[in-house]
Design a protein around this motif. Structure first.
Motif, PDB file in Angstrom:
ATOM      1  N   GLY A  12       0.545  -1.108  -0.051  1.00 36.99           N
ATOM      2  CA  GLY A  12       0.289   0.084   0.159  1.00 36.99           C
ATOM      3  C   GLY A  12       0.865   1.401  -0.286  1.00 36.99           C
ATOM      4  O   GLY A  12       0.674   2.021  -0.885  1.00 36.99           O
ATOM      5  N   GLY A  13       1.806   0.912   0.521  1.00 33.64           N
ATOM      6  CA  GLY A  13       2.866   2.200   0.620  1.00 33.64           C
ATOM      7  C   GLY A  13       3.699   2.181  -0.436  1.00 33.64           C
ATOM      8  O   GLY A  13       3.462   3.781  -0.992  1.00 33.64           O
ATOM      9  N   ILE A  14       4.123   1.582  -1.509  1.00 35.76           N
ATOM     10  CA  ILE A  14       4.593   1.604  -2.613  1.00 35.76           C
ATOM     11  C   ILE A  14       2.960   2.277  -3.420  1.00 35.76           C
ATOM     12  O   ILE A  14       3.989   3.636  -4.522  1.00 35.76           O
ATOM     13  N   ILE A  15       2.624   1.517  -4.022  1.00 36.41           N
ATOM     14  CA  ILE A  15       0.454   2.139  -4.332  1.00 36.41           C
ATOM     15  C   ILE A  15       0.241   3.507  -4.338  1.00 36.41           C
ATOM     16  O   ILE A  15      -0.385   4.631  -5.057  1.00 36.41           O
TER      17      ILE A  15
ATOM     18  N   ASP B 284       1.954   5.458  -3.173  1.00 39.04           N
ATOM     19  CA  ASP B 284       3.629   6.911  -4.344  1.00 39.04           C
ATOM     20  C   ASP B 284       4.407   7.294  -2.873  1.00 39.04           C
ATOM     21  O   ASP B 284       5.362   7.895  -3.132  1.00 39.04           O
ATOM     22  N   GLY B 285       4.701   6.209  -1.816  1.00 32.90           N
ATOM     23  CA  GLY B 285       5.687   6.459  -1.269  1.00 32.90           C
ATOM     24  C   GLY B 285       5.358   5.627   0.399  1.00 32.90           C
ATOM     25  O   GLY B 285       6.298   6.755   1.524  1.00 32.90           O
ATOM     26  N   THR B 286       3.823   7.387   0.859  1.00 32.82           N
ATOM     27  CA  THR B 286       3.164   6.875   2.018  1.00 32.82           C
ATOM     28  C   THR B 286       2.164   5.760   2.394  1.00 32.82           C
ATOM     29  O   THR B 286       1.689   5.253   1.541  1.00 32.82           O
ATOM     30  N   MET B 287       3.060   5.465   3.465  1.00 31.60           N
ATOM     31  CA  MET B 287       2.365   4.076   4.487  1.00 31.60           C
ATOM     32  C   MET B 287       1.691   4.703   5.420  1.00 31.60           C
ATOM     33  O   MET B 287       2.142   4.901   6.229  1.00 31.60           O
ATOM     34  N   MET B 288       0.009   4.319   5.393  1.00 28.68           N
ATOM     35  CA  MET B 288      -0.487   4.479   6.194  1.00 28.68           C
ATOM     36  C   MET B 288      -0.769   3.638   7.674  1.00 28.68           C
ATOM     37  O   MET B 288      -0.204   2.519   6.753  1.00 28.68           O
ATOM     38  N   GLU B 289      -1.216   3.960   9.141  1.00 29.47           N
ATOM     39  CA  GLU B 289      -0.693   2.468  10.107  1.00 29.47           C
ATOM     40  C   GLU B 289      -1.987   2.398   9.668  1.00 29.47           C
ATOM     41  O   GLU B 289      -3.049   2.401   8.979  1.00 29.47           O
ATOM     42  N   PRO B 290      -1.969   1.029   9.415  1.00 28.47           N
ATOM     43  CA  PRO B 290      -3.262   0.143   9.278  1.00 28.47           C
ATOM     44  C   PRO B 290      -4.175   0.302  10.509  1.00 28.47           C
ATOM     45  O   PRO B 290      -3.916   0.345  12.086  1.00 28.47           O
ATOM     46  N   LYS B 291      -5.491   0.451   9.975  1.00 18.88           N
ATOM     47  CA  LYS B 291      -6.436   0.839  11.055  1.00 18.88           C
ATOM     48  C   LYS B 291      -7.403  -0.125  11.060  1.00 18.88           C
ATOM     49  O   LYS B 291      -7.756  -1.104  10.163  1.00 18.88           O
ATOM     50  N   LEU B 292      -8.512  -0.748  12.223  1.00 19.72           N
ATOM     51  CA  LEU B 292      -9.381  -1.343  12.200  1.00 19.72           C
ATOM     52  C   LEU B 292     -10.902  -1.016  12.995  1.00 19.72           C
ATOM     53  O   LEU B 292     -12.503  -0.945  12.167  1.00 19.72           O
ATOM     54  N   LEU B 293      -9.953   0.231  13.626  1.00 20.61           N
ATOM     55  CA  LEU B 293     -11.944   1.181  14.295  1.00 20.61           C
ATOM     56  C   LEU B 293     -11.541   2.074  13.078  1.00 20.61           C
ATOM     57  O   LEU B 293     -11.016   2.531  13.117  1.00 20.61           O
ATOM     58  N   LYS B 294     -13.047   1.982  12.741  1.00 23.40           N
ATOM     59  CA  LYS B 294     -13.465   3.512  11.796  1.00 23.40           C
ATOM     60  C   LYS B 294     -13.529   4.969  12.785  1.00 23.40           C
ATOM     61  O   LYS B 294     -12.873   5.207  11.845  1.00 23.40           O
ATOM     62  N   ASP B 295     -13.198   4.830  14.049  1.00 24.92           N
ATOM     63  CA  ASP B 295     -13.685   6.395  14.750  1.00 24.92           C
ATOM     64  C   ASP B 295     -12.181   6.201  14.571  1.00 24.92           C
ATOM     65  O   ASP B 295     -11.570   7.442  15.183  1.00 24.92           O
ATOM     66  N   GLU B 296     -11.023   5.764  15.005  1.00 19.66           N
ATOM     67  CA  GLU B 296     -10.018   6.374  14.533  1.00 19.66           C
ATOM     68  C   GLU B 296      -9.621   6.936  13.921  1.00 19.66           C
ATOM     69  O   GLU B 296      -9.802   6.597  12.801  1.00 19.66           O
ATOM     70  N   GLU B 297      -8.110   7.465  14.250  1.00 17.75           N
ATOM     71  CA  GLU B 297      -7.788   8.927  13.054  1.00 17.75           C
ATOM     72  C   GLU B 297      -7.060   8.272  12.202  1.00 17.75           C
ATOM     73  O   GLU B 297      -6.075   7.466  12.347  1.00 17.75           O
ATOM     74  N   GLN B 298      -7.085   8.040  11.082  1.00 17.07           N
ATOM     75  CA  GLN B 298      -6.084   8.039   9.387  1.00 17.07           C
ATOM     76  C   GLN B 298      -4.633   8.594  10.140  1.00 17.07           C
ATOM     77  O   GLN B 298      -4.476   9.975  10.217  1.00 17.07           O
ATOM     78  N   LYS B 299      -3.634   8.049  10.030  1.00 16.98           N
ATOM     79  CA  LYS B 299      -2.443   8.523  10.141  1.00 16.98           C
ATOM     80  C   LYS B 299      -1.016   7.712   9.300  1.00 16.98           C
ATOM     81  O   LYS B 299      -1.140   6.589   9.095  1.00 16.98           O
ATOM     82  N   VAL B 300      -0.091   8.847   8.915  1.00 13.44           N
ATOM     83  CA  VAL B 300       1.332   7.922   8.192  1.00 13.44           C
ATOM     84  C   VAL B 300       0.983   7.529   8.786  1.00 13.44           C
ATOM     85  O   VAL B 300       2.301   7.616  10.528  1.00 13.44           O
ATOM     86  N   TRP B 301       1.978   6.037   8.435  1.00 10.06           N
ATOM     87  CA  TRP B 301       2.954   5.156   9.161  1.00 10.06           C
ATOM     88  C   TRP B 301       4.785   5.515   9.116  1.00 10.06           C
ATOM     89  O   TRP B 301       5.529   6.122   9.721  1.00 10.06           O
ATOM     90  N   LYS B 302       5.025   5.100   7.709  1.00  8.51           N
ATOM     91  CA  LYS B 302       6.306   6.098   7.206  1.00  8.51           C
ATOM     92  C   LYS B 302       5.890   6.869   5.285  1.00  8.51           C
ATOM     93  O   LYS B 302       4.738   6.316   5.153  1.00  8.51           O
ATOM     94  N   LYS B 303       6.716   7.797   5.792  1.00  8.49           N
ATOM     95  CA  LYS B 303       6.730   8.185   4.504  1.00  8.49           C
ATOM     96  C   LYS B 303       8.041   8.704   3.510  1.00  8.49           C
ATOM     97  O   LYS B 303       8.827   7.929   4.291  1.00  8.49           O
ATOM     98  N   ASP B 304       7.846   9.099   2.442  1.00  9.16           N
ATOM     99  CA  ASP B 304       9.264   9.183   1.265  1.00  9.16           C
ATOM    100  C   ASP B 304       9.971   7.619   1.363  1.00  9.16           C
ATOM    101  O   ASP B 304      11.114   7.768   1.559  1.00  9.16           O
ATOM    102  N   LEU B 305       8.983   6.434   1.019  1.00  8.68           N
ATOM    103  CA  LEU B 305       9.555   5.932   0.999  1.00  8.68           C
ATOM    104  C   LEU B 305      10.042   5.280  -0.447  1.00  8.68           C
ATOM    105  O   LEU B 305      11.135   4.800  -1.164  1.00  8.68           O
ATOM    106  N   LEU B 306       9.930   5.987  -1.570  1.00  9.38           N
ATOM    107  CA  LEU B 306      10.109   5.975  -2.907  1.00  9.38           C
ATOM    108  C   LEU B 306       9.427   7.639  -3.074  1.00  9.38           C
ATOM    109  O   LEU B 306       8.713   8.056  -2.876  1.00  9.38           O
ATOM    110  N   SER B 307       9.788   7.966  -4.155  1.00  7.84           N
ATOM    111  CA  SER B 307       9.636   9.433  -4.982  1.00  7.84           C
ATOM    112  C   SER B 307       8.341   8.942  -6.109  1.00  7.84           C
ATOM    113  O   SER B 307       8.207   7.507  -6.103  1.00  7.84           O
TER     114      SER B 307
END
Length: 668
Positions: free
Chosen positions: A547-550, A552-575
């Motif tokens: 998902g991080g590759i697709i 554009d280099g930003t991998m999101m934290e996997p989340k299971l609860l709908k009301d959890e905030e969306q967060k970036v886990w890792k960024k700049d993995l690729l240009s």
């Protein structure tokens, strides 16, 4: 000399005066002693040494002491604090026969805090020729408004457990009903025991043991087994027997059954050992709690808090007086990011095999499906599974009780997409660089001994990144790993989240570079770069990484609860340019490479296959797990990572590709 004698006489007179003052006890001092004993729970001494004669004529010592102890125990009284207010001015107590003080009593109970004020009276009485102050006591000291013959009652109101819903508010775990089948012993014909045993899948001994319980009487309804409402025909067959009845009772229901079993888990009664650890949190032997899956993970939110009321009831009246009340707090409903219908369809394609799958939205990190196969029916655990049925599940070689989407596996060649990304980001992989690979086997030099890297296809001897991904070339990626070096490779994997906890509320095993986090040998580095070695990843992390590759280099934290905030886990993995190139190559894996069987009309399926070999040494035959990570480039809102175990005789990873294709064929 005379002065000395007079001085001594004066001291003697003062001493006698002081001693005389001390002997005259003051009521506030006596009450303070009484209060101190009360705060310490010394009820025996309170009665023996401080209760006045009127109290002792009305109440026996045993009644006083036992009632205090029993009520405090039954109501789980803690943190007793008793205090009183002393007079603002001096009082000539020796001229009075009674003394009155305002008292405050407070303590915590199972129904919350109890706090009340009470005027306490002390009377001056002679005891053994000594005059002293004694407390005039009555039962309202124990609880407010309590009288001699009042009964203390505790009423419990069970909290409703929160429900688990999917993203579209479809029920995954709800408070429903079940049929409870039971026997009225005096009407039951024992000749039907064998037939009943067969219908309910219970041994005759199990049924008889319920009928032989100490509380059973001939005209009582004796519960034998609960069954789902969907098994109404069975209930009708059972109640045709004499003395058999059914009634509807509350029960937890899991509408998607096996498809969401490992995700939802189930609730049940606590073992004695677990109850001992949790009794301070309000659990009892009758409590139901989450024992696995989301039911266990989100227990605190789902559980709620039972309501409690402590009340007094007079002997000849129906009226009650509420002493303390803790309102019931129902558990909270939780909404998962899961799409239950997607989960059901993925499960339907995988259910006959051992494996796992995770579908994740790469833009948000939301888990759309978390599947583990084979599975079990969580409804059977709630309704009461027989020991024989449980043993069958536990002994099944395919391990249906195992939650596979939590586990870490060898990623096989799906690792190559990550290795390529690490190489591109580090600048140590030139995607246009061509490696000359003439055969199927390769080793760096003789220092590797007999070990050689083997590739599946040798149709190309001039290999660049595109062709290496299309045909999953082990030798190419082994050489890329060696050229990159262990330090760069490990640092890149850490950028992808290896070695750290997966930031998800549902616990998932973390991924590893190796058993010790290091790569000290060239062979291990070569193997790790194409997904063998000691590299391990969960299916959730594989889906997230791709998902991080697709994305554009930003991998999101996997989340299971709908009301959890969306967060970036890792960024700049690729240009962006590098990510676009990888996505182009992933599409070619399907259109021109080894995953051609993933083609689906109307969809642009792209991805990467992987076969993880599970064997003790090179050259031997072992088990294989087939992995396929894929997504539709026409709708890149979902990455599907799927792993099937023991595919060595079914076509390897191609078999997993075909199973994934069946899902895409049926999904909207």
């Amino acid at each position: 000399m005379i002065k000395k004698i007079m001085l001594l006489c004066t001291f003697a007179a003062l001493s006698l005066l002081f001693a005389g003052c001390q002997e005259k006890a003051q009521p506030d001092d006596r009450l303070q002693e009484y209060v101190d004993l009360w705060n310490k729970g010394k009820f025996d001494k309170m009665f023996s040494d401080y209760a006045n004669s009127s109290t002792k004529e009305t109440f026996k010592k045993e009644d006083f002491v036992t009632r205090y102890k029993d009520i405090y125990k039954d109501l789980e009284v803690k943190d007793v604090k008793v205090s009183f207010k002393k007079p603002d001015k001096e009082v000539e107590w020796d001229k009075k026969s009674k003394a009155e003080f305002p008292m405050t009593i407070s303590f915590n109970t199972l129904a919350g805090e109890v706090s009340y004020k009470k005027d306490v009276t002390l009377t001056k009485e002679k005891k053994d020729d000594d005059e002293n102050w004694f407390v005039d006591w009555d039962p309202s000291f124990i609880l407010p408004e309590m009288e001699k013959d009042d009964k203390v009652g505790v009423e419990s109101i069970s909290a409703k457990r929160g429900e688990i819903l999917d993203r579209n508010q479809q029920p995954l775990a709800v408070n429903g009903e079940a049929f409870e089948l039971g026997i009225v012993p005096k009407e039951f014909n024992e000749n039907d025991l064998s037939k009943l045993s067969s219908l309910l899948d219970l041994s005759p001994e199990q049924i008889k043991s319920k009928l032989d319980a100490s509380w059973v009487k001939p005209d009582y309804f004796v519960p034998i087994k609960k069954i789902a409402l969907t098994e109404r025909p069975l209930a009708l067959d059972v109640i045709e027997l004499d003395g058999l009845y059914s009634k509807r009772v509350p029960a937890r229901e899991y509408p998607y059954g096996e498809a969401t079993a490992h995700l939802t888990g189930y609730i049940g009664k606590l073992t004695a050992e677990r109850l001992e650890k949790l009794k301070d949190k309000g659990y009892t032997a009758q409590s139901l709690m989450g024992l696995s899956g989301a039911e266990e993970v989100y227990e605190d939110e789902l559980r709620g808090k039972d309501g409690q009321r402590i009340y007094l009831k007079q002997q000849d009246s129906e009226d009650t007086f509420t002493v303390a009340e803790q309102p019931v707090e129902d558990g909270k409903n939780i909404t998962l990011t899961i799409d239950a219908e997607m989960q059901k369809k993925i499960y339907a394609q995988m259910k006959d095999e051992a494996g796992t799958a995770a579908a994740i939205n790469p833009q948000t990190g939301e888990a759309l499906a978390l599947v583990s196969t084979p599975a079990y029916d969580p409804n059977e655990f709630v309704l009461g599974m027989s020991s024989e049925k449980y043993k069958k599940l536990a002994d099944d070689p395919q391990k249906p009780l195992r939650n596979r989407f939590q586990l870490a596996y060898s990623p096989g060649s799906t690792m190559k997409g990550i290795t390529a990304s690490v190489g591109l980001k580090s600048g140590k992989l030139d995607p246009k660089k061509i490696y000359d690979i003439p055969g199927k086997k390769w080793q760096k030099d003789e220092s590797w001994g007999n070990y050689k890297v083997v590739r599946v296809f040798d149709n190309e001897s001039k290999v660049d990144l595109e062709s290496a991904l299309k045909f999953s070339d082990n030798i190419y990626f082994a050489r890329v790993g060696l050229d990159m070096g262990a330090e760069t490779f490990i640092a890149g994997l850490k950028d992808f989240g290896f070695g750290e906890e997966i930031p998800m509320s549902y616990p998932i095993y973390k991924s590893q570079v190796s058993n010790d986090g290091e790569i000290s040998k060239e062979v291990q580095l070569a193997d790790s770069a194409f997904g063998q070695g000691e590299v391990l990843m969960s299916i959730v992390h594989i889906a997230s990484a791709y998902g991080g590759i697709i994305n554009d280099g930003t991998m999101m934290e996997p989340k299971l609860l709908k009301d959890e905030e969306q967060k970036v886990w890792k960024k700049d993995l690729l240009s962006k340019e590098q990510a676009d190139m990888m996505k182009t190559d992933f599409r070619k894996v399907v259109t021109e490479g080894i995953a051609g069987k993933a083609s689906v009309e109307g969809k642009a399926i792209a991805g990467k296959t992987g076969t993880a070999e599970i064997k003790s040494e090179q050259g031997t035959k072992g088990k294989e797990n087939g992995v396929f990570v894929s997504y539709d480039q026409n709708d890149p809102s979902m990455v599907l990572a799927m792993l099937l175990e023991d595919v060595q005789d079914a076509g390897g990873s191609t078999h997993t590709v075909q199973v994934a294709k069946k899902f895409y064929d049926t999904w909207k």
